[in-house]
Motif scaffolding. Structure first.
Motif, PDB file in Angstrom:
ATOM      1  N   ASP A 103      26.647  26.516   2.996  1.00 29.12           N
ATOM      2  CA  ASP A 103      25.508  26.505   3.658  1.00 29.12           C
ATOM      3  C   ASP A 103      23.600  25.854   3.350  1.00 29.12           C
ATOM      4  O   ASP A 103      22.937  25.582   3.897  1.00 29.12           O
TER       5      ASP A 103
ATOM      6  N   LEU B 237      22.251  22.460   3.455  1.00 29.51           N
ATOM      7  CA  LEU B 237      20.512  22.555   3.143  1.00 29.51           C
ATOM      8  C   LEU B 237      19.159  21.464   2.821  1.00 29.51           C
ATOM      9  O   LEU B 237      18.517  21.099   2.466  1.00 29.51           O
TER      10      LEU B 237
ATOM     11  N   ALA C  18      20.431  18.214   2.095  1.00 30.62           N
ATOM     12  CA  ALA C  18      20.039  17.367   3.317  1.00 30.62           C
ATOM     13  C   ALA C  18      17.870  17.831   2.624  1.00 30.62           C
ATOM     14  O   ALA C  18      17.808  16.460   2.808  1.00 30.62           O
ATOM     15  N   ARG C  19      17.245  18.402   2.189  1.00 31.99           N
ATOM     16  CA  ARG C  19      16.146  18.209   2.510  1.00 31.99           C
ATOM     17  C   ARG C  19      15.501  18.034   0.881  1.00 31.99           C
ATOM     18  O   ARG C  19      14.931  16.322   1.101  1.00 31.99           O
TER      19      ARG C  19
ATOM     20  N   VAL D  18      21.913  12.597   6.988  1.00 31.81           N
ATOM     21  CA  VAL D  18      20.657  13.968   6.916  1.00 31.81           C
ATOM     22  C   VAL D  18      21.198  15.266   8.525  1.00 31.81           C
ATOM     23  O   VAL D  18      21.225  16.402   8.148  1.00 31.81           O
ATOM     24  N   VAL D  19      20.736  14.113   9.764  1.00 34.97           N
ATOM     25  CA  VAL D  19      21.324  14.739  10.814  1.00 34.97           C
ATOM     26  C   VAL D  19      22.016  15.098  10.984  1.00 34.97           C
ATOM     27  O   VAL D  19      21.906  16.354  11.215  1.00 34.97           O
TER      28      VAL D  19
ATOM     29  N   LEU E 158      22.982  18.367   8.679  1.00 34.97           N
ATOM     30  CA  LEU E 158      22.216  20.102   9.605  1.00 34.97           C
ATOM     31  C   LEU E 158      22.568  20.261  10.857  1.00 34.97           C
ATOM     32  O   LEU E 158      22.553  21.275  10.649  1.00 34.97           O
ATOM     33  N   GLU E 159      23.214  19.290  11.619  1.00 35.93           N
ATOM     34  CA  GLU E 159      23.571  19.993  12.600  1.00 35.93           C
ATOM     35  C   GLU E 159      25.092  20.816  12.384  1.00 35.93           C
ATOM     36  O   GLU E 159      25.341  21.448  12.961  1.00 35.93           O
TER      37      GLU E 159
ATOM     38  N   LEU F  30      25.246  22.796  10.652  1.00 33.29           N
ATOM     39  CA  LEU F  30      25.201  24.587   9.933  1.00 33.29           C
ATOM     40  C   LEU F  30      24.964  24.319  11.266  1.00 33.29           C
ATOM     41  O   LEU F  30      25.274  25.825  11.584  1.00 33.29           O
TER      42      LEU F  30
END
Lengths: 412, 194
Positions: free
Chosen positions: B143, B147, B150-151, B186-187, B190-191, B193
């Motif tokens: 996880d 994250l 993604a960042r 990326v969205v 993240l989703e 997670l």
């Protein structure tokens, strides 16, 4: 280009009362440059050599006083251009270890206005310069590398010792603090503690490592030639007459024959920069895991041998040399036994048992890699040269949902 | 010692790695110059760090063992090839279990490795990873990697958009600069997670 060079050569020979036809010079230059692909300056030299032989003229006579003029007498601070012919009256303030057989001597010379590096080629057959003596040095050429000037002595250079002593203001070393060192070729005195001794990678280097005072740490190099007493890790000293040096914006101090070392009774507290690094452990370096240390000097043994004390019965220890990486930067980190034990969950006793069972101490490192690599940690400690000396390790917790939501909100 | 700096391990999602088709030319004067690839969001990458699920592994070697594995993250899958020259990674791969619906606790692979690009006989450009280290990590680590990746991917997209990326010109030359698809990537990562 060819014509220019040719004209220069013709004129110079004319000054020596030898007349050579331009086309004769040009033809030879052209042949070398165009047919044999010789670089232009080299072609020029070669053609000059040819005519010198032809007319029985000494090289010195041709090159000695270039362009018809004479080398100009200067002071060191005025040297601001390369490829100039200069005369200096200067004192040899430092002789360095020559790094190449083609260099007879290299070091620093100084006058009232400053110091400058000099190089004396082995080929030039000049008398040896002695540290601390003052000389008149005529017919040297200036050179520049990355904005720093030097002078080169060649076979036309004339060296004569002076009776007087040239005063070099920089010789008056000042007592400074380590973080105030921001210039190279300065003479300094320091009061500092030997923080680390590194393995010397060259026989010309007697000792190399880090010294530190309240304001920070700095690398030092002590040449074998300077015949100074050995420094001991953890002891504090008063150091006099060191010179500063710089490489890639990092400073160091060098010991020379004129340096003095005196052990202090007090223990100097070394100031470090405390720092923190959060990232993934992406690598564990060799020399990690269950290791043995020399019982005399505490150095890690390599194949059961201490670099200093030979074959010894080493004491077991645990350590990890890790590489942390946050996707933007890397940081090497050094974990001592205590931190290694708490981070890996393997105590020294566990490790010894594992090694005995497997008849191989490598199993400890394998197990540590299995447990630590790819995980996220925040490590805090002091930075010492390349390494973060880790004092605390916090494994990173589960990602809080709020962080995910916040980032999502930013994108959508 | 002087002058050597270790290459950073970039965080790149599988979808972006799969879309990576540009191997930058090596400095021919330096035998030790690393090989870089240019990703569509402008990362100039030699080494990556990826975390994902092991979905396939197979020994495709003939004389010696040579493993091909697939590792999946929320955006896609990457191929990993490991053989006798990566003994540690190969051993870890052999020990790892392929994700399986019956497994009680999910297992994730954390891989540090070098990216390589090759062109197949029919002209397809494929990327793969040559692992340096492989370890088995837990879901929290996975996880955190998602994250973090993604960042860092978003940061690269932003730097291309505001022109502050030093690799902008190269990206323009080689890719379509359709950054929206990577923002969507990326969205969705993240989703996954939440």
């Amino acid at each position: 280009m060819i014509q220019e060079t040719s004209e220069q050569i013709r004129k110079r020979f004319l000054e020596l009362n030898v007349e050579i036809e331009s086309h004769e010079i040009e033809r030879r230059l052209k042949d070398l440059i165009e047919r044999f692909k010789v670089p232009a300056p080299e072609a020029g030299r070669s053609v000059v050599s040819y005519f010198l032989r032809e007319h029985d003229i000494k090289r010195e006579d041709y090159y000695g006083t270039p362009e018809g003029g004479t080398a100009s007498s200067m002071q060191i601070a005025d040297i601001n251009e390369s490829e100039q012919w200069v005369n200096l009256r200067a004192k040899v303030t430092q002789l360095w270890e020559s790094t190449s057989p083609s260099i007879a001597q290299v070091g620093l010379i100084g006058d009232e206005t400053g110091t400058i590096k000099f190089v004396k080629w082995a080929k030039s057959n000049l008398p040896a310069l002695v540290e601390g003596k003052s000389y008149s040095l005529e017919n040297m050429t200036t050179d520049e590398w990355q904005g720093r000037f030097s002078v080169k002595m060649n076979r036309t250079t004339r060296i004569s010792e002076l009776d007087e002593e040239i005063v070099t203001p920089d010789q008056e070393a000042q007592l400074v603090e380590i973080d105030a060192i921001n210039e190279s070729n300065k003479w300094v005195n320091l009061r500092a503690k030997v923080v680390q001794l590194w393995e010397s990678e060259h026989e010309s280097i007697d000792q190399i490592g880090l010294i530190g005072d309240e304001t920070g740490t700095i690398k030092f190099v002590k040449w074998t030639k300077s015949e100074l007493p050995a420094l001991v890790e953890g002891k504090s000293y008063s150091f006099e007459n060191l010179t500063t040096d710089e490489f890639e914006e990092r400073f160091s101090v060098k010991f020379n024959k004129g340096s003095s070392i005196e052990e202090l009774d007090e223990d100097i507290e070394v100031g470090f920069t405390a720092t923190e690094f959060a990232g993934t452990m992406v690598h564990i370096q060799d020399g990690s895991g269950l290791i043995r240390r020399c019982p005399i000097c505490n150095r890690a043994l390599m194949k059961g041998t201490c670099m200093e004390h030979g074959n010894v019965d080493g004491d077991h220890d645990l350590r990890i040399k890790a590489v942390l990486d946050d996707g933007e930067r890397v940081q090497e980190a050094l974990l001592n036994r205590e931190i290694t034990e708490s981070t890996s969950g393997i105590t020294l006793d566990d490790a010894k048992e594992m090694a005995v069972d497997a008849l191989d101490q490598g199993v400890v490192l394998d197990e540590m890699k299995k447990r630590l690599l790819g995980r996220y940690y925040t490590m805090a400690g002091r930075v010492l040269d390349r390494y973060l000396l880790v004092e605390s390790v916090i494994p990173m917790d589960a990602v809080p949902h709020s962080e995910i939501d916040a980032l999502l909100a930013e994108v959508t | 010692m002087a002058g050597f700096t270790r290459e950073v391990a970039y965080r790149i999602f599988a979808q972006e790695l799969r879309d990576t088709t540009v191997a930058l030319e090596r400095d021919s004067d330096d035998a030790y110059a690393p090989q870089y690839v240019l990703t569509p969001t402008g990362a100039k990458v030699n080494r990556v760090f990826v975390v994902g699920t092991l979905t396939e592994k197979e020994d495709i070697g003939t004389d010696t063992e040579y493993w091909r594995a697939r590792i999946s993250d929320p955006t896609g899958a990457s191929f990993i090839y490991a053989g006798q020259y990566q003994p540690d990674a190969t051993r870890a791969l052999v020990d790892a279990t392929v994700a399986d619906a019956d497994a009680e606790t999910p297992e994730f692979l954390a891989v540090v490795g070098k990216v390589s690009i090759y062109t197949t006989e029919d002209g397809n450009v494929l990327t793969s990873l040559r692992p340096e280290t492989i370890s088995i990590v837990d879901a929290e680590t996975r996880d955190r990697w998602v994250l973090e990746t993604a960042r860092q991917t978003l940061d690269r997209i932003k730097r291309l958009e505001d022109g502050s990326s030093e690799n902008l010109a190269m990206v323009e030359e080689h890719y379509s600069l359709d950054l929206e698809q990577y923002r969507q990537m990326v969205v969705s990562a993240l989703e996954s997670l939440v």
